[in-house]
Design a protein around this motif. Structure first.
Motif, PDB file in Angstrom:
ATOM      1  N   TYR A 130       5.452 -25.213  34.385  1.00 21.33           N
ATOM      2  CA  TYR A 130       5.769 -25.033  32.968  1.00 21.33           C
ATOM      3  C   TYR A 130       6.856 -25.967  32.458  1.00 21.33           C
ATOM      4  O   TYR A 130       7.987 -25.555  32.263  1.00 21.33           O
ATOM      5  CB  TYR A 130       6.161 -23.573  32.692  1.00 21.33           C
ATOM      6  CG  TYR A 130       5.043 -22.633  33.043  1.00 21.33           C
ATOM      7  CD1 TYR A 130       4.017 -22.379  32.147  1.00 21.33           C
ATOM      8  CD2 TYR A 130       4.982 -22.062  34.309  1.00 21.33           C
ATOM      9  CE1 TYR A 130       2.964 -21.548  32.483  1.00 21.33           C
ATOM     10  CE2 TYR A 130       3.930 -21.225  34.662  1.00 21.33           C
ATOM     11  CZ  TYR A 130       2.934 -20.986  33.746  1.00 21.33           C
ATOM     12  OH  TYR A 130       1.893 -20.170  34.087  1.00 21.33           O
ATOM     13  N   PHE A 172      -3.652 -28.513  34.253  1.00 24.00           N
ATOM     14  CA  PHE A 172      -2.438 -27.672  34.291  1.00 24.00           C
ATOM     15  C   PHE A 172      -1.778 -27.778  35.667  1.00 24.00           C
ATOM     16  O   PHE A 172      -0.562 -27.968  35.781  1.00 24.00           O
ATOM     17  CB  PHE A 172      -2.886 -26.242  33.977  1.00 24.00           C
ATOM     18  CG  PHE A 172      -1.861 -25.161  34.150  1.00 24.00           C
ATOM     19  CD1 PHE A 172      -0.768 -25.064  33.318  1.00 24.00           C
ATOM     20  CD2 PHE A 172      -2.042 -24.177  35.133  1.00 24.00           C
ATOM     21  CE1 PHE A 172       0.151 -24.018  33.458  1.00 24.00           C
ATOM     22  CE2 PHE A 172      -1.142 -23.133  35.276  1.00 24.00           C
ATOM     23  CZ  PHE A 172      -0.031 -23.060  34.439  1.00 24.00           C
ATOM     24  N   PHE A 189      -1.280 -24.322  29.466  1.00 27.45           N
ATOM     25  CA  PHE A 189      -1.520 -22.903  29.717  1.00 27.45           C
ATOM     26  C   PHE A 189      -2.093 -22.232  28.468  1.00 27.45           C
ATOM     27  O   PHE A 189      -3.029 -21.420  28.559  1.00 27.45           O
ATOM     28  CB  PHE A 189      -0.266 -22.171  30.206  1.00 27.45           C
ATOM     29  CG  PHE A 189      -0.542 -20.705  30.378  1.00 27.45           C
ATOM     30  CD1 PHE A 189      -1.430 -20.263  31.352  1.00 27.45           C
ATOM     31  CD2 PHE A 189       0.004 -19.770  29.516  1.00 27.45           C
ATOM     32  CE1 PHE A 189      -1.758 -18.916  31.477  1.00 27.45           C
ATOM     33  CE2 PHE A 189      -0.309 -18.419  29.641  1.00 27.45           C
ATOM     34  CZ  PHE A 189      -1.192 -17.996  30.631  1.00 27.45           C
ATOM     35  N   ILE A 212      -5.645 -22.868  28.428  1.00 21.80           N
ATOM     36  CA  ILE A 212      -6.339 -22.027  29.420  1.00 21.80           C
ATOM     37  C   ILE A 212      -6.691 -20.682  28.800  1.00 21.80           C
ATOM     38  O   ILE A 212      -7.791 -20.146  28.996  1.00 21.80           O
ATOM     39  CB  ILE A 212      -5.444 -21.823  30.675  1.00 21.80           C
ATOM     40  CG1 ILE A 212      -5.394 -23.113  31.498  1.00 21.80           C
ATOM     41  CG2 ILE A 212      -5.943 -20.663  31.532  1.00 21.80           C
ATOM     42  CD1 ILE A 212      -4.431 -23.060  32.695  1.00 21.80           C
ATOM     43  N   THR A 233      -7.655 -26.053  33.816  1.00 23.35           N
ATOM     44  CA  THR A 233      -6.757 -25.493  34.837  1.00 23.35           C
ATOM     45  C   THR A 233      -6.380 -26.580  35.851  1.00 23.35           C
ATOM     46  O   THR A 233      -5.241 -26.613  36.334  1.00 23.35           O
ATOM     47  CB  THR A 233      -7.412 -24.283  35.538  1.00 23.35           C
ATOM     48  OG1 THR A 233      -7.911 -23.402  34.531  1.00 23.35           O
ATOM     49  CG2 THR A 233      -6.406 -23.535  36.395  1.00 23.35           C
ATOM     50  N   ASN A 285       2.360 -13.565  39.462  1.00 22.24           N
ATOM     51  CA  ASN A 285       2.751 -14.857  40.014  1.00 22.24           C
ATOM     52  C   ASN A 285       3.939 -14.738  40.971  1.00 22.24           C
ATOM     53  O   ASN A 285       4.410 -15.736  41.516  1.00 22.24           O
ATOM     54  CB  ASN A 285       3.043 -15.867  38.895  1.00 22.24           C
ATOM     55  CG  ASN A 285       1.816 -16.187  38.048  1.00 22.24           C
ATOM     56  OD1 ASN A 285       1.887 -16.241  36.836  1.00 22.24           O
ATOM     57  ND2 ASN A 285       0.661 -16.372  38.686  1.00 22.24           N
ATOM     58  N   SER A 291      -1.671 -15.832  42.281  1.00 28.56           N
ATOM     59  CA  SER A 291      -1.809 -14.882  41.174  1.00 28.56           C
ATOM     60  C   SER A 291      -2.359 -13.580  41.772  1.00 28.56           C
ATOM     61  O   SER A 291      -3.551 -13.479  42.058  1.00 28.56           O
ATOM     62  CB  SER A 291      -2.752 -15.486  40.132  1.00 28.56           C
ATOM     63  OG  SER A 291      -2.682 -14.766  38.938  1.00 28.56           O
ATOM     64  N   TYR A 339     -11.377 -17.648  31.337  1.00 25.61           N
ATOM     65  CA  TYR A 339     -10.051 -17.043  31.585  1.00 25.61           C
ATOM     66  C   TYR A 339      -9.940 -15.765  30.743  1.00 25.61           C
ATOM     67  O   TYR A 339      -9.508 -15.779  29.592  1.00 25.61           O
ATOM     68  CB  TYR A 339      -8.927 -18.033  31.265  1.00 25.61           C
ATOM     69  CG  TYR A 339      -7.583 -17.533  31.772  1.00 25.61           C
ATOM     70  CD1 TYR A 339      -7.268 -17.590  33.128  1.00 25.61           C
ATOM     71  CD2 TYR A 339      -6.657 -16.970  30.901  1.00 25.61           C
ATOM     72  CE1 TYR A 339      -6.056 -17.106  33.607  1.00 25.61           C
ATOM     73  CE2 TYR A 339      -5.439 -16.483  31.374  1.00 25.61           C
ATOM     74  CZ  TYR A 339      -5.156 -16.561  32.725  1.00 25.61           C
ATOM     75  OH  TYR A 339      -3.953 -16.062  33.197  1.00 25.61           O
ATOM     76  N   TYR A 384      -9.993 -19.439  37.427  1.00 23.33           N
ATOM     77  CA  TYR A 384      -8.925 -20.340  37.866  1.00 23.33           C
ATOM     78  C   TYR A 384      -9.438 -21.740  38.219  1.00 23.33           C
ATOM     79  O   TYR A 384      -8.689 -22.554  38.747  1.00 23.33           O
ATOM     80  CB  TYR A 384      -8.157 -19.716  39.045  1.00 23.33           C
ATOM     81  CG  TYR A 384      -7.317 -18.538  38.562  1.00 23.33           C
ATOM     82  CD1 TYR A 384      -5.993 -18.704  38.199  1.00 23.33           C
ATOM     83  CD2 TYR A 384      -7.892 -17.277  38.398  1.00 23.33           C
ATOM     84  CE1 TYR A 384      -5.247 -17.655  37.711  1.00 23.33           C
ATOM     85  CE2 TYR A 384      -7.152 -16.204  37.908  1.00 23.33           C
ATOM     86  CZ  TYR A 384      -5.826 -16.411  37.564  1.00 23.33           C
ATOM     87  OH  TYR A 384      -5.080 -15.368  37.064  1.00 23.33           O
ATOM     88  N   MET A 404      -3.648 -21.189  44.361  1.00 25.57           N
ATOM     89  CA  MET A 404      -3.929 -22.504  43.780  1.00 25.57           C
ATOM     90  C   MET A 404      -3.220 -23.576  44.603  1.00 25.57           C
ATOM     91  O   MET A 404      -2.067 -23.405  44.991  1.00 25.57           O
ATOM     92  CB  MET A 404      -3.408 -22.558  42.333  1.00 25.57           C
ATOM     93  CG  MET A 404      -4.511 -22.582  41.325  1.00 25.57           C
ATOM     94  SD  MET A 404      -4.038 -22.458  39.588  1.00 25.57           S
ATOM     95  CE  MET A 404      -2.560 -23.370  39.377  1.00 25.57           C
ATOM     96  N   GLU A 452       0.623 -22.121  43.284  1.00 29.50           N
ATOM     97  CA  GLU A 452       0.690 -20.829  42.587  1.00 29.50           C
ATOM     98  C   GLU A 452      -0.135 -19.794  43.337  1.00 29.50           C
ATOM     99  O   GLU A 452      -1.165 -20.118  43.925  1.00 29.50           O
ATOM    100  CB  GLU A 452       0.125 -20.962  41.163  1.00 29.50           C
ATOM    101  CG  GLU A 452       0.251 -19.691  40.337  1.00 29.50           C
ATOM    102  CD  GLU A 452      -0.479 -19.781  38.996  1.00 29.50           C
ATOM    103  OE1 GLU A 452       0.201 -19.751  37.952  1.00 29.50           O
ATOM    104  OE2 GLU A 452      -1.721 -19.885  38.988  1.00 29.50           O
ATOM    105  N   GLY A 488       0.492 -10.416  30.200  1.00 30.23           N
ATOM    106  CA  GLY A 488      -0.236 -11.570  30.722  1.00 30.23           C
ATOM    107  C   GLY A 488      -0.445 -11.576  32.225  1.00 30.23           C
ATOM    108  O   GLY A 488      -0.980 -12.515  32.769  1.00 30.23           O
ATOM    109  N   SER A 489       0.059 -10.547  32.907  1.00 33.44           N
ATOM    110  CA  SER A 489      -0.032 -10.497  34.362  1.00 33.44           C
ATOM    111  C   SER A 489       0.799 -11.580  35.040  1.00 33.44           C
ATOM    112  O   SER A 489       0.501 -12.001  36.156  1.00 33.44           O
ATOM    113  CB  SER A 489      -1.495 -10.596  34.830  1.00 33.44           C
ATOM    114  OG  SER A 489      -1.598 -10.131  36.148  1.00 33.44           O
ATOM    115  N   SER A 490       1.855 -12.021  34.352  1.00 34.40           N
ATOM    116  CA  SER A 490       2.742 -13.004  34.994  1.00 34.40           C
ATOM    117  C   SER A 490       3.467 -12.385  36.181  1.00 34.40           C
ATOM    118  O   SER A 490       3.910 -13.103  37.090  1.00 34.40           O
ATOM    119  CB  SER A 490       3.771 -13.538  33.988  1.00 34.40           C
ATOM    120  OG  SER A 490       3.097 -14.258  32.987  1.00 34.40           O
TER     121      SER A 490
END
Ligand code: AVI
Length: 320
Positions: A41, A217, A49, A52, A214, A167, A283, A58, A207, A253, A281, A162-164
Motif C-alpha cells: 500500500y 497490485f 486495491f 480490485i 491483482t 491479512n 488472507s 473479488y 485473488y 500470495m 500476503e 473488508g476482512s483486513s
C-alpha cells in the motif's frame, strides 16, 4: 478555529520511513523471502486495491457492502449514535461514509498506512460533512500504536471492515484486537468484517483475476521497494501467484522469479534464482466459530453477527 473543509492529518512514529525501509530490507533479504502485506500500500497500491474491489471475481467488498446496507438500521441501533468512529485501514473512506447518516459520529478518525491517499478522501469528507470532526492518522496497524489525545477517549467505535483482519496471522490478529480493546474504554465497540471459508476455486479466482489487476497490485510492491530502498527490481521479471492453503485456512500470495536475477539495494547485491518466491500476503478465511474465539481471546464480547444469504462473509459487532 478549525476550518470545516480542512481535516487534521497526523502521522504516528510507527510510520517512520527509515524504520519501514529496514523492515522491508530484512524481509526481502531473508530466505524464504517474506514481507508484510502493508508494503502493498503505497499511493499506487491503494489505487490498485480500489480497482480490485470493482472486479467481478473479488466478492468481499460487494458482499460486505450488501450486508451493511441490508442491516444498516439494526447495526446503527445496536451501536448507538454520536460515537467517535475510528476506521482502520480507511482507504477511500466510502464504507464508513455509508454509515454516517445513521451513526451520526461526532468524530471520524481514519487510520491508514497510506496517508497521501487518505488525504484526498478526507478533504472531500470534511467538505461534505461539516458537522463531523475529521482526522486522518498515518498508522502502521502491525506496530504497537497508541491513539493520540486528540481522539475522544469515550464512546469509541472501532470499524475494521473488508476482512483486513485476515491479512494478519491469527496470533497477530488477537494482538491487534486486544490493542483496540485496550484503547476502547468500557463503552467501546467494534464492528468487524471477516471473510469466511469457501471452495478453493472461488477464493483463488478472487485473488488471481483474468484482467491482471491483482497481479499488478502484487508486483507494485517491487516498485514500492525500489523507491523505499533504492532497489532495482524489474517488476516484469516476477510472476503473481495466489494459492489456497487449506492447512492454514488462507490464501497465500507470492511473487515468483521468472529467471535468475541479481537485485541491488543499499550497496548490496541479492541473488534470486529462477522460481524463488517472495511471500507478499496471506488472507485468512474464518469460520463463524473462529471469529467468536478470536474476539474472546482479545477481550471482546461478541454481541451480534450479520451474514449474507450464502454465508460468504460476516459482519460482527463486539462490546468491550
Ligand atoms: C485488504 N485485504 C482485505 C485484501 C484481501 O482480500 O486480503 C487485500 C487483497 N489482496 C489481494 N486482493 C485483495
Amino acid at each position: 478555529v478549525r476550518s470545516p473543509s480542512r481535516p487534521r492529518l497526523m502521522s504516528l512514529a510507527t510510520l517512520d520511513p527509515a524504520r519501514l525501509a529496514d523492515e522491508l530490507d530484512a524481509g526481502l533479504s531473508s530466505r524464504p523471502a517474506c514481507v508484510s502485506p502493508k508494503f502493498l500500500y503505497d499511493e499506487l497500491g491503494s489505487r490498485l486495491f480500489d480497482a480490485i474491489t470493482a472486479l467481478p471475481e473479488y466478492y468481499p467488498t460487494r458482499v460486505e457492502g450488501r450486508i451493511l446496507a441490508a442491516h444498516r438500521d439494526e447495526i446503527c441501533r445496536a451501536l448507538g449514535a454520536g460515537r467517535s468512529l475510528i476506521d482502520l485501514g480507511a482507504g477511500d473512506c466510502r464504507k464508513a461514509e455509508a454509515l454516517f447518516g445513521c451513526l451520526a459520529p461526532r468524530q471520524y478518525v481514519a487510520l491508514d498506512i497510506s496517508l497521501g491517499y487518505l488525504a484526498g478522501a478526507l478533504r472531500r469528507l470534511a467538505r461534505d460533512w461539516p458537522a463531523i470532526d475529521v482526522i486522518g492518522l498515518g498508522v502502521d496497524l502491525a506496530a504497537d500504536f497508541r491513539l493520540p489525545a486528540d481522539i475522544a477517549p469515550e464512546r469509541r467505535l472501532f470499524f475494521y471492515p473488508g476482512s483486513s483482519i485476515g491479512n494478519f496471522t491469527p496470533e497477530a490478529a488477537v494482538t491487534l484486537l486486544a490493542r483496540l480493546r485496550d484503547q476502547a474504554g468500557d463503552d467501546g465497540r467494534l464492528l468487524l468484517g471477516a471473510d469466511l471459508v469457501k471452495p478453493a476455486p472461488r477464493l483463488e479466482a478472487a485473488y488471481d483475476d483474468p484482467l491482471g489487476v491483482t497481479a499488478a497490485f502484487n508486483r507494485n510492491l517491487l516498485l514500492h521497494a525500489n523507491r523505499l530502498l533504492g532497489a532495482d527490481f524489474d517488476a516484469s521479471d516476477w510472476r503473481h501467484l495466489a494459492r489456497w492453503n487449506p492447512q492454514q485456512s488462507r490464501i497465500d500470495m507470492y511473487l515468483e522469479a521468472r529467471r535468475d536475477q541479481e537485485v541491488s539495494w543499499r550497496g548490496r547485491s541479492h541473488f534470486y534464482p529462477l522460481g524463488t518466491r517472495i511471500h507478499t500476503e496471506s488472507s485468512h478465511k474464518y469460520r463463524p466459530d473462529d471469529l467468536d474465539r478470536l474476539l474472546a481471546a482479545a477481550g471482546w464480547h461478541l454481541a451480534d453477527a450479520w451474514f449474507d444469504e450464502a454465508r460468504q462473509f460476516a459482519v460482527v459487532h463486539a462490546r468491550a
